[in-house]
Design a protein around this motif. Structure first.
Motif, PDB file in Angstrom:
ATOM      1  N   ASN A 627       0.821  -1.206   0.000  1.00  0.00           N
ATOM      2  CA  ASN A 627       0.000   0.000   0.000  1.00  0.00           C
ATOM      3  C   ASN A 627       0.859   1.262   0.000  1.00  0.00           C
ATOM      4  O   ASN A 627       0.597   2.216   0.740  1.00  0.00           O
ATOM      5  CB  ASN A 627      -0.947   0.010   1.211  1.00  0.00           C
ATOM      6  N   GLY A 628       1.902   1.286  -0.849  1.00  0.00           N
ATOM      7  CA  GLY A 628       2.718   2.473  -0.976  1.00  0.00           C
ATOM      8  C   GLY A 628       3.856   2.567   0.004  1.00  0.00           C
ATOM      9  O   GLY A 628       4.709   3.445  -0.118  1.00  0.00           O
ATOM     10  N   LYS A 629       3.901   1.694   0.998  1.00  0.00           N
ATOM     11  CA  LYS A 629       5.021   1.668   1.939  1.00  0.00           C
ATOM     12  C   LYS A 629       5.931   0.496   1.571  1.00  0.00           C
ATOM     13  O   LYS A 629       5.463  -0.565   1.216  1.00  0.00           O
ATOM     14  CB  LYS A 629       4.523   1.530   3.377  1.00  0.00           C
ATOM     15  N   ILE A 630       7.232   0.720   1.679  1.00  0.00           N
ATOM     16  CA  ILE A 630       8.193  -0.303   1.300  1.00  0.00           C
ATOM     17  C   ILE A 630       8.868  -0.844   2.550  1.00  0.00           C
ATOM     18  O   ILE A 630       9.479  -0.099   3.307  1.00  0.00           O
ATOM     19  CB  ILE A 630       9.256   0.264   0.339  1.00  0.00           C
ATOM     20  N   VAL A 631       8.726  -2.150   2.759  1.00  0.00           N
ATOM     21  CA  VAL A 631       9.377  -2.813   3.886  1.00  0.00           C
ATOM     22  C   VAL A 631      10.651  -3.456   3.367  1.00  0.00           C
ATOM     23  O   VAL A 631      10.622  -4.244   2.424  1.00  0.00           O
ATOM     24  CB  VAL A 631       8.451  -3.876   4.512  1.00  0.00           C
ATOM     25  N   ILE A 632      11.775  -3.103   3.989  1.00  0.00           N
ATOM     26  CA  ILE A 632      13.087  -3.550   3.524  1.00  0.00           C
ATOM     27  C   ILE A 632      13.540  -4.767   4.325  1.00  0.00           C
ATOM     28  O   ILE A 632      13.616  -4.728   5.551  1.00  0.00           O
ATOM     29  CB  ILE A 632      14.132  -2.424   3.659  1.00  0.00           C
ATOM     30  N   HIS A 633      13.828  -5.858   3.608  1.00  0.00           N
ATOM     31  CA  HIS A 633      14.303  -7.106   4.208  1.00  0.00           C
ATOM     32  C   HIS A 633      15.686  -7.447   3.671  1.00  0.00           C
ATOM     33  O   HIS A 633      16.039  -7.077   2.547  1.00  0.00           O
ATOM     34  CB  HIS A 633      13.378  -8.281   3.852  1.00  0.00           C
ATOM     35  N   ARG A 634      16.453  -8.212   4.459  1.00  0.00           N
ATOM     36  CA  ARG A 634      17.639  -8.869   3.921  1.00  0.00           C
ATOM     37  C   ARG A 634      17.170 -10.000   3.004  1.00  0.00           C
ATOM     38  O   ARG A 634      16.143 -10.625   3.258  1.00  0.00           O
ATOM     39  CB  ARG A 634      18.498  -9.438   5.050  1.00  0.00           C
ATOM     40  N   THR A 635      17.905 -10.269   1.956  1.00  0.00           N
ATOM     41  CA  THR A 635      17.474 -11.309   1.011  1.00  0.00           C
ATOM     42  C   THR A 635      17.533 -12.699   1.622  1.00  0.00           C
ATOM     43  O   THR A 635      16.924 -13.629   1.110  1.00  0.00           O
ATOM     44  CB  THR A 635      18.339 -11.284  -0.262  1.00  0.00           C
ATOM     45  N   THR A 636      18.270 -12.860   2.750  1.00  0.00           N
ATOM     46  CA  THR A 636      18.332 -14.168   3.414  1.00  0.00           C
ATOM     47  C   THR A 636      17.223 -14.362   4.430  1.00  0.00           C
ATOM     48  O   THR A 636      17.077 -15.442   4.989  1.00  0.00           O
ATOM     49  CB  THR A 636      19.663 -14.332   4.167  1.00  0.00           C
ATOM     50  N   CYS A 637      16.430 -13.330   4.687  1.00  0.00           N
ATOM     51  CA  CYS A 637      15.403 -13.395   5.729  1.00  0.00           C
ATOM     52  C   CYS A 637      14.363 -14.463   5.388  1.00  0.00           C
ATOM     53  O   CYS A 637      13.837 -14.504   4.274  1.00  0.00           O
ATOM     54  CB  CYS A 637      14.735 -12.033   5.865  1.00  0.00           C
ATOM     55  N   GLU A 638      14.039 -15.339   6.348  1.00  0.00           N
ATOM     56  CA  GLU A 638      13.076 -16.414   6.102  1.00  0.00           C
ATOM     57  C   GLU A 638      11.710 -15.847   5.726  1.00  0.00           C
ATOM     58  O   GLU A 638      11.005 -16.389   4.877  1.00  0.00           O
ATOM     59  CB  GLU A 638      12.951 -17.304   7.336  1.00  0.00           C
ATOM     60  N   LYS A 639      11.309 -14.746   6.358  1.00  0.00           N
ATOM     61  CA  LYS A 639      10.011 -14.147   6.043  1.00  0.00           C
ATOM     62  C   LYS A 639      10.017 -13.593   4.626  1.00  0.00           C
ATOM     63  O   LYS A 639       9.044 -13.743   3.877  1.00  0.00           O
ATOM     64  CB  LYS A 639       9.682 -13.041   7.041  1.00  0.00           C
TER      65      LYS A 639
END
Length: 759
Positions: A627-639
């Motif tokens: 919804n227009g917000k960007i959640v930044i994850h590590r590419t190794t994150c299980e989620k």
């Protein structure tokens, strides 16, 4: 002097070479069927004529490579498997249709190709929760018709992973996440261990090249020393086994980089603390009726020389895994006090372990399975995937639970066997039996002992659920259950309960307010929410319906307004600030828009750092659009891996900006330190982190036991290099065993920990 140009590859020669190698690997296929294989090859070659892959190779080399994997690496050496491997992309990527396949090669081949062909109808896609999940469901449903669909699909995925380097980064990440989330576990469940390992290794290599290369370099630097140790250990094994008269051979292998990485993450260890980077396999040649006895003889003999770890004994000979895997695993204390994993099995068992499904699934002439164990498993899978109450995402999640290698088998009071994922609880069992039994559960009798709902079940437990009409689901139950079905049933019940409470609250409000000629659309409503300090009407109705607000206070408020009194401006501004905080859902970890460079033409108001993995500048990252917000994850994150597998359209390319763009931005990270519990140790650690490195510490937790300490330090850093510097400095302290990055804490619920709302 003119530059030397590389000769142009002779692709036609290569195509014919690969085709001949496939035919040579089929010595038991009759000549008439080889003619059909040739016909399928020519058909596919003509269909894909003029089309090249991203690497520049003719497309036909891909189906040829898939066929070779199916034949040589998976062990399916029947004509139908090879024909379908050749044709697996024809319907999807060319103008040919299933009717053409049926006319040329018959209904069986057509059915398999249909299972391998992705869904592409736009009208149907509009109704789907996830295109990827729906594709998974379609592929998996074909298991009960012909398991070769899934085997060819796995071979297709393996070759795509082997050639992934030519893909764009976002396509690469989508493929790696799908592979780790569903394809590698599926290969494991079908007993294709070599395929599973390579899929994981390739996925990790492309999603996290820096970490992969670092571990690979350390393995290579230590390989000569490790091989010398293995040879010494094997020499001792051979010496004690030779007097038994058993025929055996001993193999050794280094563990995969991905499995080493997982162990480092699970245990918070640095690479230097991982000692069992290799395993030994003892393979016996013996009679079928002597297999179990001889394997235990070997165990008895070698454990007499090298002390075993009793907690690491795994007997999959007496009770094989569901996928047919049989082996005896133990961990022995070798020379220099190093643990070594040893697997003991027979030649037959080793063949099943290497080839999996192809080695022991038997077919009748019409392609129907005869293996009863797998027929039962397939029936369970079909029930899940065809369940009309589950959407595609839920069905795939529940299917994934049935891929778990360590499932638990328990029994009802009547002796019916129930299968659940490892670490399932009494409450999972209750919901497995029936939704209403789960809703009304208050406890259970496990082996005639009364236990609580959060009790973990063990293999062989007999479970009787205790219920009460007064019991109903609680939010805390979500932390108890393991299975997707139980979680969804609890969430559904909580949603329905909340809606009922909101409805009751609204009725109470209207009953009281209408006495004064007021309804929910009255101009007083904004001030009413401020008066009760509620962010919106639903929250107000919920508080009213759950009796946290007395209806008499509604009368008091209305009476004040009737008398012309206003709410204090200070109170109103405090309420508006609270409402804003509620709407933003604790986004205190947000980053300014120009800190991250995102995908082309992205207009993003806010980026949010995911709390589950706490990425830092220097990490490989990706963004999820919600919804227009960007959640930044590590590419190794299980989620992130899970979300990429089911929401790939939400992926946004992301990378960190330079320090010059945001010189003062810091990020919360954590390190784990383990060492001897000596006086002054905490002061030494704080001196390094706070005084020498001048980093702000947010929180410290220390545990001490048996002369050892374990500390978690939460601190603010600019990037991964600054974090690595402080860890390297800490490691140099006397009595510190190791220091590593720690990302296991998730500080509360909210957008960061659940970036994509599930349907």
């Amino acid at each position: 002097m003119s530059a030397i140009t590389e000769p142009k590859p002779d692709y036609e020669k290569e195509i014919q070479r690969v085709y001949r190698s496939i035919i040579h690997a089929l010595p038991n296929v009759p000549r008439s069927e080889k003619a059909n294989i040739r016909r399928a090859f020519e058909f596919a070659k003509e269909a894909h004529e003029g089309v090249n892959r991203k690497s520049g190779e003719p497309y036909i080399l891909h189906p040829l490579a898939v066929a070779k994997i199916v034949v040589s690496e998976m062990g399916l050496q029947d004509a139908t498997s090879v024909i379908c491997a050749f044709l697996h992309d024809v319907v999807e990527d060319t103008n040919f249709e299933l009717t053409d396949i049926k006319r040329e090669f018959g209904p069986k081949v057509m059915a398999i190709i249909d299972g391998l062909t992705k869904i592409s109808e736009p009208a149907l896609l509009d109704q789907m929760d996830s295109k990827q999940a729906e594709n998974f469901r379609k592929i998996l449903l074909t298991i009960s018709d012909d398991v070769r669909v899934v085997i060819i699909k796995l071979a297709d995925r393996l070759h795509n992973m082997r050639t992934l380097g030519a893909m764009r980064r976002e396509k690469m990440l989508r493929n790696t996440s799908e592979t780790l989330y569903i394809y590698a576990p599926l290969a494991h469940r079908l007993g294709l261990y070599e395929i599973k390992t390579e899929l994981e290794e390739l996925a990790f290599k492309y999603s996290n090249p820096a970490i992969y290369n670092e571990i690979e370099a350390k393995l290579k630097s230590n390989q000569k020393q490790a091989q010398a140790y293995i040879n010494r250990f094997i020499k001792g094994i051979r010496k004690v086994l030779k007097p038994t008269g058993l025929k055996f051979k001993v193999k050794s292998r280094f563990k995969s980089i991905y499995s080493i990485y997982l162990k480092m993450q699970r245990k918070g260890l640095a690479f230097e603390e991982i000692y069992d980077t290799y395993a030994i396999r003892i393979i016996l040649e013996t009679r079928p009726d002597k297999e179990r006895e001889d394997c235990w003889v070997v165990y008895s003999v070698i454990s007499g020389k090298y002390s075993p770890n009793p907690k690491r004994l795994r007997d999959w000979i007496t009770v094989p895994k569901d996928n047919g895997y049989e082996s005896l695993h133990t961990t022995l204390m070798g020379p220099n006090q190093q643990w070594v994993e040893v697997q003991i099995r027979t030649t037959r068992m080793d063949q099943v372990a290497e080839k999996g499904v192809a080695a022991h699934w038997k077919y009748k002439e019409d392609g129907e399975l005869q293996d009863e164990t797998f027929i039962q498993w397939i029936a369970q899978i079909r029930d899940i995937l065809e369940n009309p109450s589950l959407n595609a995402l839920e069905a795939v999640r529940e299917f994934k639970e049935h891929l778990a290698p360590e499932d638990v088998f328990v029994f009802t009071p009547k002796g019916e066997m129930i299968r659940l994922p490892n670490e399932s609880t009494v409450l999972d069992f209750a919901y497995k039996i029936h939704t209403q039994i789960g809703h009304s559960a208050i406890g259970a009798k496990v082996n005639n002992q009364v236990v609580k709902l959060d009790t973990r079940l063990r293999p062989g437990d007999q479970v009787e659920i205790l219920t009460s009409r007064k019991s109903h689901p609680h939010k805390s139950w979500l932390r108890i259950v393991k299975t997707a079905r139980a979680q969804e049933n609890i969430r559904g019940a909580l949603r329905r309960e909340r809606l009922d409470v909101i409805k009751q609250g609204k009725l109470l409000f209207l009953w009281r307010a209408r006495q004064y000629g007021i309804d929910e659309n009255h101009e007083y409503m904004k001030e009413l929410l401020a008066y009760f300090f509620m962010p919106n009407m639903d929250e107000f109705y919920y508080a009213l319906g759950s009796h946290r607000i007395n209806t008499k206070r509604i009368s008091e408020f209305i009476q004040l307004k009737k008398e012309g009194k206003e709410i204090d401006n200070k109170y109103l501004s405090d309420w508006e600030a609270q409402k804003k905080r509620f709407d933003e859902r604790l986004q205190e970890m947000g980053v300014e828009p120009d800190m991250l460079i995102l995908g082309i033409d992205q207009t993003i108001e806010k980026q949010v750092i995911a709390k589950c993995c706490k990425p830092l500048p220097g990490d490989d990252i990706l963004g999820f659009n919600q919804n227009g917000k960007i959640v930044i994850h590590r590419t190794t994150c299980e989620k992130a891996i899970s979300l990429m597998s089911t929401h790939s359209s939400n992926i946004i390319r992301a990378k960190w900006a330079t320090h010059e763009a945001q010189p003062n931005v810091e990020f919360l990270a954590a390190i784990k330190v383990v060492g001897l519990d000596k006086q002054g140790m905490l002061n030494d650690l704080i001196r390094i982190i706070s005084l020498q490195k001048k980093l702000n510490i947010r929180k410290v937790t220390i545990e001490s036991q048996d002369g050892m300490f374990e500390g978690i330090f939460h601190l603010f850093v600019r990037d991964t290099s600054e974090l690595q510097e402080v860890m390297d400095k800490v490691k140099k302290l006397d009595n510190v065993y190791y220091s590593s990055r720690y990302a296991a804490e998730a500080e509360g619920e909210g957008l960061e920990s659940n970036p994509v709302q599930e349907p």
